[in-house]
Design an enzyme around this catalytic site. Structure first.
Site, PDB file in Angstrom:
ATOM      1  N   LYS A   1     -29.655  -9.966  -1.770  1.00  0.00           N
ATOM      2  CA  LYS A   1     -30.414  -9.695  -2.995  1.00  0.00           C
ATOM      3  C   LYS A   1     -30.145 -10.755  -4.059  1.00  0.00           C
ATOM      4  O   LYS A   1     -30.684 -10.679  -5.155  1.00  0.00           O
ATOM      5  CB  LYS A   1     -30.032  -8.324  -3.583  1.00  0.00           C
ATOM      6  CG  LYS A   1     -30.423  -7.140  -2.742  1.00  0.00           C
ATOM      7  CD  LYS A   1     -30.166  -5.820  -3.466  1.00  0.00           C
ATOM      8  CE  LYS A   1     -28.714  -5.470  -3.553  1.00  0.00           C
ATOM      9  NZ  LYS A   1     -28.464  -4.144  -4.163  1.00  0.00           N
TER      10      LYS A   1
ATOM     11  N   LYS B   1     -27.207 -11.145  -5.424  1.00  0.00           N
ATOM     12  CA  LYS B   1     -26.282 -10.497  -6.349  1.00  0.00           C
ATOM     13  C   LYS B   1     -24.849 -10.829  -5.934  1.00  0.00           C
ATOM     14  O   LYS B   1     -24.485 -10.686  -4.765  1.00  0.00           O
ATOM     15  CB  LYS B   1     -26.504  -8.981  -6.259  1.00  0.00           C
ATOM     16  CG  LYS B   1     -26.184  -8.210  -7.465  1.00  0.00           C
ATOM     17  CD  LYS B   1     -26.634  -6.755  -7.271  1.00  0.00           C
ATOM     18  CE  LYS B   1     -26.561  -6.006  -8.556  1.00  0.00           C
ATOM     19  NZ  LYS B   1     -26.965  -4.623  -8.407  1.00  0.00           N
TER      20      LYS B   1
END
Length: 154
Positions: free
Chosen positions: A46, A48
């Site tokens: 993602k 992240k």
């Protein structure tokens, strides 16, 4: 008696009072709370970056009295599978995801909860980054001044 199962998803990095408030509110919505904690691999996909590894984040969440079960979140598609697998009655997540999981409404109630005001992991990471960008000499000098002030007050 029919048990009501609630499920939520999150990274839960740098666990803070906003996370605790969310888990408390979710536990009040049913009899059993399942929390899917995003794995490091899923977060990486993602884009992240986490400070705390998955194993530790899942242990922290698992130790919260409001949580009955922790499972790893490994993909976006997992939500549909989990709702069926765990006979979920309520899928709940932060309101910043509003509308993104409405497709689950055929299987369970979907609830988007407000965030705790003035706290987020993103804000904590920004504060930490600003703090770490202060030259070490300035921090040492500030602590020395504080120590002198403390001594003067004694």
């Amino acid at each position: 008696m029919v048990m009501k199962t609630v499920i939520t998803y999150g990274t839960f990095d740098m666990f803070h009072v906003g996370h605790l408030n969310l888990l408390r509110r979710l536990s009040e919505m049913g009899d059993r709370l399942i929390v899917a904690v995003s794995t490091d691999e899923f977060n990486k996909g993602k884009g992240k970056k986490t400070l705390i590894p998955y194993d530790q984040r899942s242990q922290i969440v698992e130790s919260i009295k409001y949580v009955d079960m922790v499972v790893p979140e490994e993909s976006w598609e997992q939500k549909l599978t989990d709702v069926k697998k765990y006979n979920v009655d309520v899928f709940a997540i932060g309101e910043d995801w509003k509308g993104k999981f409405d497709f689950l409404e055929d299987l369970c109630e979907v609830v988007y909860l407000p965030r705790t005001k003035n706290i987020s992991t993103t804000d904590l990471k920004k504060s930490l980054k600003r703090f770490l960008s202060i030259p070490h000499e300035d921090l040492i000098q500030a602590f020395e001044v504080l120590e002198l002030l403390r001594r003067d007050l004694e």
